[in-house]
Design a protein around this motif. Structure first.
Motif, mmCIF file in Angstrom:
data_model
loop_
_atom_site.group_PDB
_atom_site.id
_atom_site.type_symbol
_atom_site.label_atom_id
_atom_site.label_comp_id
_atom_site.label_asym_id
_atom_site.label_seq_id
_atom_site.Cartn_x
_atom_site.Cartn_y
_atom_site.Cartn_z
ATOM 1 N N LYS A 1 43.228 40.818 57.558
ATOM 2 C CA LYS A 1 43.087 40.906 56.108
ATOM 3 C C LYS A 1 41.818 41.696 55.784
ATOM 4 C CE LYS A 1 43.117 36.508 54.937
ATOM 5 N NZ LYS A 1 43.241 35.320 54.054
ATOM 6 N N TYR A 2 41.945 42.629 54.851
ATOM 7 C CA TYR A 2 40.795 43.420 54.414
ATOM 8 C C TYR A 2 40.651 43.278 52.897
ATOM 9 C CZ TYR A 2 41.832 45.881 58.831
ATOM 10 O OH TYR A 2 42.110 46.190 60.136
ATOM 11 N N LYS A 3 39.443 43.069 52.440
ATOM 12 C CA LYS A 3 39.180 43.001 51.001
ATOM 13 C C LYS A 3 38.715 44.370 50.528
ATOM 14 C CE LYS A 3 36.090 40.787 47.647
ATOM 15 N NZ LYS A 3 34.985 39.798 47.487
ATOM 16 N N LEU A 4 39.361 44.891 49.463
ATOM 17 C CA LEU A 4 38.958 46.176 48.891
ATOM 18 C C LEU A 4 39.422 46.241 47.439
ATOM 19 C CD1 LEU A 4 41.910 47.695 49.043
ATOM 20 C CD2 LEU A 4 41.198 48.193 51.365
ATOM 21 N N PHE A 5 39.149 47.382 46.797
ATOM 22 C CA PHE A 5 39.502 47.544 45.392
ATOM 23 C C PHE A 5 40.399 48.759 45.207
ATOM 24 C CE2 PHE A 5 35.942 44.761 45.100
ATOM 25 C CZ PHE A 5 36.097 44.068 43.901
ATOM 26 N N ASN A 6 41.381 48.623 44.309
ATOM 27 C CA ASN A 6 42.162 49.760 43.826
ATOM 28 C C ASN A 6 41.808 49.909 42.354
ATOM 29 O OD1 ASN A 6 44.039 51.828 43.480
ATOM 30 N ND2 ASN A 6 45.703 50.398 43.017
ATOM 31 N N GLY A 7 40.935 50.871 42.050
ATOM 32 C CA GLY A 7 40.372 50.943 40.709
ATOM 33 C C GLY A 7 39.480 49.728 40.500
ATOM 34 N N ASP A 8 39.705 48.997 39.406
ATOM 35 C CA ASP A 8 38.896 47.800 39.154
ATOM 36 C C ASP A 8 39.607 46.520 39.603
ATOM 37 O OD1 ASP A 8 40.891 47.801 37.288
ATOM 38 O OD2 ASP A 8 39.597 47.570 35.546
ATOM 39 N N LEU A 9 40.746 46.659 40.278
ATOM 40 C CA LEU A 9 41.483 45.490 40.747
ATOM 41 C C LEU A 9 41.053 45.109 42.163
ATOM 42 C CD1 LEU A 9 45.187 46.110 39.619
ATOM 43 C CD2 LEU A 9 43.608 44.370 38.760
ATOM 44 N N GLU A 10 40.618 43.870 42.342
ATOM 45 C CA GLU A 10 40.315 43.393 43.687
ATOM 46 C C GLU A 10 41.618 43.125 44.421
ATOM 47 O OE1 GLU A 10 38.344 39.486 45.814
ATOM 48 O OE2 GLU A 10 37.377 40.263 43.993
ATOM 49 N N CYS A 11 41.745 43.711 45.583
ATOM 50 C CA CYS A 11 42.994 43.625 46.340
ATOM 51 C C CYS A 11 42.746 43.141 47.765
ATOM 52 C CB CYS A 11 43.671 44.994 46.415
ATOM 53 S SG CYS A 11 44.216 45.650 44.829
ATOM 54 N N SER A 12 43.826 42.757 48.407
ATOM 55 C CA SER A 12 43.796 42.433 49.831
ATOM 56 C C SER A 12 44.790 43.357 50.526
ATOM 57 C CB SER A 12 44.188 40.972 50.071
ATOM 58 O OG SER A 12 44.058 40.641 51.440
ATOM 59 N N PHE A 13 44.371 43.875 51.671
ATOM 60 C CA PHE A 13 45.224 44.748 52.481
ATOM 61 C C PHE A 13 45.503 44.013 53.775
ATOM 62 C CE2 PHE A 13 45.550 48.700 55.280
ATOM 63 C CZ PHE A 13 46.816 49.044 54.823
ATOM 64 N N ARG A 14 46.769 43.714 54.034
ATOM 65 C CA ARG A 14 47.110 42.820 55.144
ATOM 66 C C ARG A 14 48.095 43.457 56.117
ATOM 67 N NH1 ARG A 14 47.084 36.821 52.205
ATOM 68 N NH2 ARG A 14 45.208 37.269 50.974
ATOM 69 N N LYS A 15 47.860 43.159 57.395
ATOM 70 C CA LYS A 15 48.687 43.683 58.475
ATOM 71 C C LYS A 15 49.600 42.591 58.998
ATOM 72 C CE LYS A 15 48.381 45.389 63.250
ATOM 73 N NZ LYS A 15 47.463 45.697 64.371
ATOM 74 N N TYR A 16 50.883 42.931 59.191
ATOM 75 C CA TYR A 16 51.873 42.008 59.740
ATOM 76 C C TYR A 16 52.617 42.703 60.882
ATOM 77 C CZ TYR A 16 51.187 39.729 55.200
ATOM 78 O OH TYR A 16 50.640 39.138 54.089
ATOM 79 N N SER A 17 52.526 42.154 62.066
ATOM 80 C CA SER A 17 53.295 42.669 63.202
ATOM 81 C C SER A 17 54.578 41.857 63.300
ATOM 82 C CB SER A 17 52.487 42.545 64.498
ATOM 83 O OG SER A 17 51.295 43.292 64.411
ATOM 84 N N GLY B 1 50.166 32.326 69.492
ATOM 85 C CA GLY B 1 48.848 32.747 69.964
ATOM 86 C C GLY B 1 48.218 33.852 69.162
ATOM 87 N N THR B 2 48.862 34.272 68.055
ATOM 88 C CA THR B 2 48.278 35.322 67.240
ATOM 89 C C THR B 2 47.337 34.708 66.230
ATOM 90 O OG1 THR B 2 50.247 36.680 67.458
ATOM 91 C CG2 THR B 2 48.753 37.224 65.658
ATOM 92 N N ALA B 3 46.067 35.028 66.362
ATOM 93 C CA ALA B 3 45.061 34.455 65.455
ATOM 94 C C ALA B 3 44.891 35.371 64.251
ATOM 95 C CB ALA B 3 43.736 34.314 66.177
ATOM 96 N N GLU B 4 44.676 34.762 63.103
ATOM 97 C CA GLU B 4 44.415 35.536 61.899
ATOM 98 C C GLU B 4 42.968 35.993 61.903
ATOM 99 O OE1 GLU B 4 43.791 34.275 57.397
ATOM 100 O OE2 GLU B 4 45.854 34.063 58.022
ATOM 101 N N GLU B 5 42.796 37.274 61.720
ATOM 102 C CA GLU B 5 41.453 37.839 61.717
ATOM 103 C C GLU B 5 41.100 38.252 60.286
ATOM 104 O OE1 GLU B 5 38.948 41.619 63.518
ATOM 105 O OE2 GLU B 5 40.978 41.219 64.187
#
Length: 384
Positions: free
Chosen positions: A352-368, A376-380
């Motif tokens: 999970k990455y925290k970032l902004f799109n314009g003035d909106l706070e967003c989360s960018f998440r990876k799913y395999s 055994g997959t830990a959330e980072e």
């Protein structure tokens, strides 16, 4: 000289990595910025080639601030008439975070007064202010007792690429799109898919990246062209040496949108590029989208109810089901400002990455997406 490249919150590491790849190994990460050292040829090169920066600044003066008057006196020491002609319009912008100043706009007025007074003293006339579309942009940064005055060589933000002919109601910022693509560590060969492509920003930035064409290749306006020291010959050499045309792409790019108007806008935006005909764009809902067999990378900015009306539960629940059952072998990346939407996906992210799109706070998440469970997959969590 010191060159500072500004970016959005959370993208400092991505920008530093991009600079390293471009040959700038000695980077200093700052708050929403990265600093390097270079020459004017680097300023020209970076304005054209950098994908993950908003602007390229050249530092003019760094100083300590104790009183309001210090700003005026320090700015008055700069030889402004050697930087630009009195006939050019200018504006002073930037960021001030200091208890010294009671009014947020007053520091910018002090710098403006110093510039105007310099020209009156030296030239006997003053340049005009143009806040909306200045030819010269001066950047002021004050953090408590430290002040920095720079010239913004980009002018308009670099996410104004010049290629987007039309947009939707909730477009993804181009700099953010370029950064997201880098964060996926996409190899530029694997099939890349955006089933909620809107006006096509992610697809276009992916194609530019894969083709090795600068994202700003269609942009014509740069503030450095309005400075006295502008070297037109050097700029032409840098611009003409950049890739502009490709006969094919090294990967398959597929996009789609449920709205036929958005599909038309994407195709219109792609039309200006040599690679436009190689990008497949479908008018289809995510249910009907022709997902190929994996492996593939899905990266998307689905609606999240902020600027477009959306049934978040239905949309994200349906997307999560499709990811689990139809996208085996995919690596999926979703950016959204909706925590509820991520909950309805009902999938555990790898990162999970925290970032902004314009003035909106967003989360960018990876799913395999694997067959069966992800034991055994830990959330980072990064920058959370």
């Amino acid at each position: 000289m010191k060159i500072v490249l500004k970016t959005f919150y959370g993208l400092e590491d991505v920008l530093a990595e991009e600079l390293n790849e471009l040959g700038y190994s000695d980077c200093t990460k700052l708050n929403r910025a990265v600093q390097i050292e270079g020459e004017w040829k680097d300023v020209y090169f970076l304005n054209l080639h950098i994908r993950c920066a908003i602007s390229v600044l050249v530092e003019l003066r760094r100083f300590s601030v104790k009183t309001e008057k210090d700003l005026y006196h320090e700015a008055k020491k700069i030889n402004w008439s050697s930087l630009f002609d009195v006939k050019k319009t200018f504006a002073v912008k930037g960021a001030v975070n200091s208890t010294i100043f009671n009014h947020s706009q007053f520091p910018f007025l002090l710098i403006k007064d110093a510039i105007v007074d310099h020209f009156r003293d030296v030239k006997g006339e003053r340049p005009d202010i143009n806040v909306k579309s200045p030819q010269i942009v001066i950047d002021l940064y004050v953090r408590e007792n430290e002040g920095v005055i720079s010239v913004n060589t980009s002018g308009l933000p670099l996410f104004q690429r010049g290629y987007r002919q039309s947009t939707g109601d909730a477009p993804l910022n181009e700099v953010v799109a370029a950064a997201l693509l880098r964060m996926t560590q996409w190899d530029k060969k694997t099939t890349l898919i955006d089933p909620f492509c809107g006006s096509g920003t992610l697809l276009i930035e992916a194609a530019l990246l894969a083709a090795g064409i600068p994202s700003n290749i269609e942009r014509s306006h740069y503030a450095f062209k309005n400075m006295w020291n502008f070297d037109a010959k050097l700029w032409d050499e840098i611009h003409s040496s950049a890739n502009k045309v490709v006969k094919e792409l090294p990967c398959t790019l597929i996009g789609g949108d449920i709205d036929p108007q958005m599909v038309m806008k994407t195709k219109r935006n792609l039309r200006g590029f040599s690679f436009g005909r190689f990008v497949d764009v479908h008018n289809a809902s995510v249910d009907e989208f022709p997902f190929p067999e994996g492996p593939a990378v899905l990266i998307s900015n689905p609606p999240y109810g902020e600027r477009l009306e959306t049934d978040v539960e239905d949309l994200y629940g349906n997307l999560g089901s499709i990811m689990k059952h139809r996208l085996l072998g995919y690596t999926c990346f979703i950016i959204s400002s909706s925590e509820a939407g991520f909950k309805y996906l009902a999938l555990k992210p790898d990162k999970k990455y925290k970032l902004f799109n314009g003035d909106l706070e967003c989360s960018f998440r990876k799913y395999s997406i694997y067959e069966g469970s992800k034991k055994g997959t830990a959330e980072e969590t990064i920058k959370e």
